[in-house]
Scaffold this active site. Structure first.
Site, PDB file in Angstrom:
ATOM      1  N   HIS A  30       0.807  -1.223   0.000  1.00 16.82           N
ATOM      2  CA  HIS A  30       0.000   0.000   0.000  1.00 16.82           C
ATOM      3  C   HIS A  30       0.841   1.275   0.000  1.00 16.82           C
ATOM      4  CE1 HIS A  30      -3.668  -2.241   0.272  1.00 16.82           C
ATOM      5  NE2 HIS A  30      -3.279  -2.861   1.369  1.00 16.82           N
ATOM      6  N   ASP A 157      -7.817  -4.918   7.435  1.00 18.74           N
ATOM      7  CA  ASP A 157      -8.376  -5.980   6.594  1.00 18.74           C
ATOM      8  C   ASP A 157      -9.141  -6.998   7.433  1.00 18.74           C
ATOM      9  OD1 ASP A 157      -7.938  -5.646   3.753  1.00 18.74           O
ATOM     10  OD2 ASP A 157      -5.813  -5.650   4.216  1.00 18.74           O
TER      11      ASP A 157
END
Ligand code: 3PY
Ligand code: MG
Length: 206
Positions: A30, A157
């Site tokens: 990311h 997540d």
């Protein structure tokens, strides 16, 4: 205590390498970083003593092996959800007989010496991210993978796969219970467990 590099800058990597972290991870998932800047960032981090880790974008042997060849001392791999994925991941990080890593440590052999390959399986860290409900269902099988060195919890997540808001530093009781479950299961197998934190206060608590 692990620092995190999401900014593609050799200078921020060099500064971070002098801040007393035990390890520092370049985030190629990311973060805004790719292989071509991750390599000079690792060269800049040679100024300090922190263990240099990389988080790869996904479970893909090519980028794992290239980053290790370029000097990463360990890999954090996102979304390891099954024993099969754990085995494929560990295998990419380790030479035979533990894995299938290809020989060619171009930069790693410069920092580590000519006997790099002989010692790499004992030195290189393979750290699987546990960050889904699927992974929690398969936790015992994942943690039993030979050669796996530790786990890294991705709280946002994990929360998403629980149908919860994806926040760092979670206080939701169900999310915290799953985090504790992962830590206890990893520690029971003698594996280290880390977690991504958004603040110094939460990191100290963890
Ligand atoms: C998560 O929170 O899911 C992460 O992967 C943290 O980087
Ligand atoms: Mg994640």
């Amino acid at each position: 205590l692990n620092g995190w590099l999401g900014i593609p800058s050799t200078f921020s990597a060099e500064i971070m390498s002098k801040q007393d972290f035990d390890s520092i991870t370049i985030d190629l998932q990311h973060g805004l970083t790719d292989y071509s800047i991750a390599v000079p960032m690792m060269q800049a981090m040679s100024a300090g003593d922190a263990t240099m880790l990389c988080r790869v974008p996904w479970l893909e042997a090519g980028i794992i092996m290239k980053l290790l060849d370029a000097g990463a001392m360990g890999i954090i791999c996102p979304m390891i959800n099954s024993a099969d994925e754990a085995e494929k991941f560990v295998g990419a990080c380790k030479y035979t007989p533990l894995g299938y890593r290809s020989s060619g440590p171009v930069r790693a052999a410069i920092y580590a010496g000519a006997d790099y390959i002989a010692n790499a399986n004992d030195e290189i860290l393979a750290i699987a991210m546990i960050e889904t409900m699927e992974a929690i269902e398969n936790l015992d099988a994942i943690l039993s993978t030979p050669g796996l060195d530790g786990v890294y919890i991705g709280p946002t997540d994990l929360a998403l796969t629980m149908g919860k808001p994806p926040v760092l530093d979670p206080t939701d009781a169900d999310v915290v219970a799953n985090i504790e479950k992962i830590i206890d299961a990893a520690n029971a197998k003698g594996l280290g467990a880390g977690i991504h934190c958004g603040s110094p206060e939460y990191a100290a608590k963890m």
